[in-house]
Write an enzyme that holds these catalytic residues in place. Structure first.
Site, PDB file in Angstrom:
ATOM      1  N   TYR A 159      -2.590  -1.206  10.301  1.00 35.44           N
ATOM      2  CA  TYR A 159      -2.325  -1.457   8.952  1.00 35.44           C
ATOM      3  C   TYR A 159      -1.093  -1.150   8.190  1.00 35.44           C
ATOM      4  CZ  TYR A 159      -4.153  -1.181   4.104  1.00 35.44           C
ATOM      5  OH  TYR A 159      -4.245  -1.460   2.541  1.00 35.44           O
TER       6      TYR A 159
ATOM      7  N   SER B 228       0.616  -1.269  -0.075  1.00 36.94           N
ATOM      8  CA  SER B 228      -0.247  -0.081  -0.027  1.00 36.94           C
ATOM      9  C   SER B 228       0.893   1.241   0.078  1.00 36.94           C
ATOM     10  CB  SER B 228      -1.022   0.014   1.163  1.00 36.94           C
ATOM     11  OG  SER B 228      -1.527   1.301   1.166  1.00 36.94           O
TER      12      SER B 228
HETATM   13  P1  NAD Z   1     -11.643  -5.784  -1.047  1.00 36.57           P
HETATM   14  O1  NAD Z   1     -12.238  -5.475   0.438  1.00 36.57           O
HETATM   15  O2  NAD Z   1     -12.338  -5.828  -2.330  1.00 36.57           O
HETATM   16  O3  NAD Z   1     -10.470  -6.775  -0.858  1.00 36.57           O
HETATM   17  C1  NAD Z   1     -10.061  -7.347   0.359  1.00 36.57           C
HETATM   18  C2  NAD Z   1     -10.309  -8.957   0.367  1.00 36.57           C
HETATM   19  O4  NAD Z   1      -9.691  -9.502   1.357  1.00 36.57           O
HETATM   20  C3  NAD Z   1     -11.836  -9.211   0.758  1.00 36.57           C
HETATM   21  O5  NAD Z   1     -12.615  -9.356  -0.387  1.00 36.57           O
HETATM   22  C4  NAD Z   1     -11.745 -10.639   1.263  1.00 36.57           C
HETATM   23  O6  NAD Z   1     -11.956 -11.462   0.651  1.00 36.57           O
HETATM   24  C5  NAD Z   1     -10.421 -10.682   1.711  1.00 36.57           C
HETATM   25  N1  NAD Z   1     -10.143 -10.909   3.200  1.00 36.57           N
HETATM   26  C6  NAD Z   1      -9.899 -10.178   4.331  1.00 36.57           C
HETATM   27  N2  NAD Z   1     -10.033 -10.740   5.252  1.00 36.57           N
HETATM   28  C7  NAD Z   1      -9.774 -11.948   5.025  1.00 36.57           C
HETATM   29  C8  NAD Z   1      -9.589 -13.358   5.791  1.00 36.57           C
HETATM   30  N3  NAD Z   1      -9.527 -13.451   7.164  1.00 36.57           N
HETATM   31  N4  NAD Z   1      -9.395 -14.598   5.087  1.00 36.57           N
HETATM   32  C9  NAD Z   1      -9.485 -14.452   3.566  1.00 36.57           C
HETATM   33  N5  NAD Z   1      -9.934 -13.549   3.048  1.00 36.57           N
HETATM   34  C10 NAD Z   1      -9.903 -12.111   3.504  1.00 36.57           C
HETATM   35  O7  NAD Z   1     -10.856  -4.591  -0.921  1.00 36.57           O
HETATM   36  P2  NAD Z   1      -9.522  -4.084  -1.887  1.00 36.57           P
HETATM   37  O8  NAD Z   1      -9.080  -2.654  -1.625  1.00 36.57           O
HETATM   38  O9  NAD Z   1      -9.524  -4.624  -3.220  1.00 36.57           O
HETATM   39  O10 NAD Z   1      -8.452  -4.654  -0.925  1.00 36.57           O
HETATM   40  C11 NAD Z   1      -7.246  -5.611  -1.727  1.00 36.57           C
HETATM   41  C12 NAD Z   1      -5.995  -5.463  -1.054  1.00 36.57           C
HETATM   42  O11 NAD Z   1      -5.439  -4.244  -1.342  1.00 36.57           O
HETATM   43  C13 NAD Z   1      -5.982  -5.639   0.338  1.00 36.57           C
HETATM   44  O12 NAD Z   1      -4.740  -5.900   0.686  1.00 36.57           O
HETATM   45  C14 NAD Z   1      -5.617  -3.815   0.877  1.00 36.57           C
HETATM   46  O13 NAD Z   1      -4.899  -3.637   1.921  1.00 36.57           O
HETATM   47  C15 NAD Z   1      -4.974  -3.630  -0.610  1.00 36.57           C
HETATM   48  N6  NAD Z   1      -5.042  -2.195  -0.768  1.00 36.57           N
HETATM   49  C16 NAD Z   1      -6.129  -1.416  -1.050  1.00 36.57           C
HETATM   50  C17 NAD Z   1      -6.078  -0.352  -1.325  1.00 36.57           C
HETATM   51  C18 NAD Z   1      -7.562   0.694  -1.599  1.00 36.57           C
HETATM   52  O14 NAD Z   1      -7.426   1.912  -1.648  1.00 36.57           O
HETATM   53  N7  NAD Z   1      -8.582   0.077  -1.946  1.00 36.57           N
HETATM   54  C19 NAD Z   1      -5.210   0.594  -0.978  1.00 36.57           C
HETATM   55  C20 NAD Z   1      -3.830  -0.040  -0.753  1.00 36.57           C
HETATM   56  C21 NAD Z   1      -3.833  -1.280  -0.517  1.00 36.57           C
END
Ligand code: NAD
Ligand code: MG
Length: 293
Positions: free
Chosen positions: A199, A186
Site C-alpha cells: 500500500y 496518504s
Molecule cells: P473507503 O473504504 O470508504 O473508500 C475506499 C473506496 O475504494 C471504497 O468505498 C470502494 O468504493 C473503492 N474501491 C476499492 N477497490 C475498488 C475497485 N477495485 N474498484 C472501484 N472502487 C474500489 O475508505 P477511505 O478511507 O475513505 O478511502 C478512500 C481513500 O483514502 C483510499 O485511497 C485510501 O487509501 C485513502 N486513505 C485513507 C486513509 C484512512 O485512514 N482512512 C488514510 C490515508 C489515505
C-alpha cells in the site's frame, strides 16, 4: 458561546470497539458512525456548474467529498464496487437533496475497460467532466515478505496506481482548461508502516504521479493536485487493519484521535475550485498534527 473548536475533542477518541468487517466495508456498520458532514457541510457555490467523477464516492472520504461538492453546486458521478450499492444510494440521495444531478456507476477500476466506461458514462450522464477526483483505494495488511502474494500486489497496484493512468487518459480529451484532477495519497506516501509495504509503495507512487502529471497537463490548463490523509475513520480501516489497531486507531497522532471524513472534504473543495488556480503538483497533508514527513 465560544466559536472555537478544540481539535483534540471535536470528534470521537479511542478506545473504539474494534469490530472487523469484510472488504470493502460498510459505513452503516461502524461504531461510532463516521461523520461525512451530512449535518454540517455548508456550500457557498464554489463549484457551481462543475461536473465531477469521484471514485470511491460511496463511503468514507469519497462520500464526504460527494456531499461537499454537491452542496458547492457540482453534479456528481460516483464510482464504487457493486457490493457497495446501499452505501452509494445513500450518498446519491444526499447529492439529490442538494439539488444536483447524480450518476451511480458501479465497476471495478482495477480493469482498464471499466475505467474507460466510467469516464464515458460520466460524460453521457452529466454532459461532460471537468473534475476527476480519484479517492478509491485498497489497503491489505501483509506482515512479512515471506507472505508476499503477487496477486495481492497486482491488485493493489492496479486499483491504486494503474487506475490513475487509465482514468486520466480516458478523461483527458474531455477536460477543458480550468479542469482539475485530484488524487488521494496518504501519510503512508512519506512514512511507510512495515506491514503496509504494498500500500505504502502505491501511495508514494500516487504522490509522485501527481507531480509528473501536473507537469504534463499544465500546458493544457489542467491542474493536478493530491490530498494525503493521516488516520481517518472510514470503512477502509475495519476492513483492512487488525482489531487491536482499530481499538487504538488515531491515538498516536498529536490530537489523539482519528480524523472524520467531514474534516477532509473542504481540502478537496479547495483544490477543485478556482481559489487554488495557481496551485498544481502539490499534495496537502491532513493528518492530525503529525510532522516530520
Ligand atoms: P473507503 O473504504 O470508504 O473508500 C475506499 C473506496 O475504494 C471504497 O468505498 C470502494 O468504493 C473503492 N474501491 C476499492 N477497490 C475498488 C475497485 N477495485 N474498484 C472501484 N472502487 C474500489 O475508505 P477511505 O478511507 O475513505 O478511502 C478512500 C481513500 O483514502 C483510499 O485511497 C485510501 O487509501 C485513502 N486513505 C485513507 C486513509 C484512512 O485512514 N482512512 C488514510 C490515508 C489515505
Ligand atoms: Mg465503500
Amino acid at each position: 458561546m465560544s466559536h472555537l473548536t478544540d481539535p483534540t475533542t471535536a470528534h470521537p477518541q479511542p478506545p473504539f470497539p474494534g469490530t472487523k468487517q469484510p472488504v470493502p466495508g460498510d459505513f452503516y456498520k461502524m461504531d461510532p458512525t463516521p461523520d461525512h458532514g451530512e449535518k454540517t457541510y455548508e456550500g457557498h457555490g464554489r463549484l457551481a456548474g462543475r461536473r465531477a467523477l469521484i471514485t470511491g464516492g460511496d463511503s468514507g472520504i469519497g462520500r464526504a467529498v460527494a456531499i461537499a461538492f454537491a452542496r458547492e453546486g457540482a453534479d456528481v458521478a460516483i464510482g464504487y464496487l457493486p457490493e457497495e450499492q446501499e452505501n452509494a444510494e445513500d450518498t446519491a440521495k444526499l447529492v439529490e437533496e442538494a439539488g444536483r444531478t447524480v450518476a451511480l456507476l458501479p465497476g471495478d477500476i482495477s480493469k482498464e475497460e471499466v475505467c474507460q466506461q466510467l469516464v464515458a458514462d460520466t460524460v453521457s450522464k452529466l454532459g461532460g467532466i471537468d473534475l476527476l477526483v480519484m479517492v478509491a483505494g485498497i489497503m491489505p495488511t501483509v506482515d512479512s515478505i515471506d507472505d508476499l502474494d503477487t496477486g495481492v500486489l497486482d491488485h493493489v497496484m492496479k486499483t491504486n496506481v494503474y487506475s490513475l493512468f487509465w482514468l486520466t487518459k480516458a478523461a483527458s480529451p474531455h477536460l477543458e482548461p480550468g479542469s482539475g484532477i485530484i488524487t488521494t495519497g496518504s501519510i503512508q506516501s512519506f512514512q511507510p508502516s512495515p506491514s503496509l509495504a504494498e500500500y505504502a509503495t502505491s501511495k508514494a507512487g500516487i504522490t509522485n504521479w501527481t507531480r509528473a502529471m501536473a507537469g504534463q497537463l499544465a500546458p493544457r490548463g489542467i491542474r493536478v493536485n493530491g490530498v494525503a490523509p493521516g488516520p481517518f475513520w472510514t470503512p477502509l480501516q475495519p476492513s483492512s487493519v487488525p482489531p487491536e489497531k482499530l481499538e487504538s486507531f488515531g491515538e498516536d497522532t498529536p490530537f489523539g484521535r482519528p480524523g472524520q471524513p467531514a474534516e477532509l472534504a473542504s481540502t478537496y473543495v479547495y483544490l477543485a475550485s478556482n481559489e487554488s488556480s495557481y496551485t498544481s503538483g502539490e499534495t496537502i497533508v491532513v493528518n492530525g498534527g503529525t510532522t516530520g514527513h
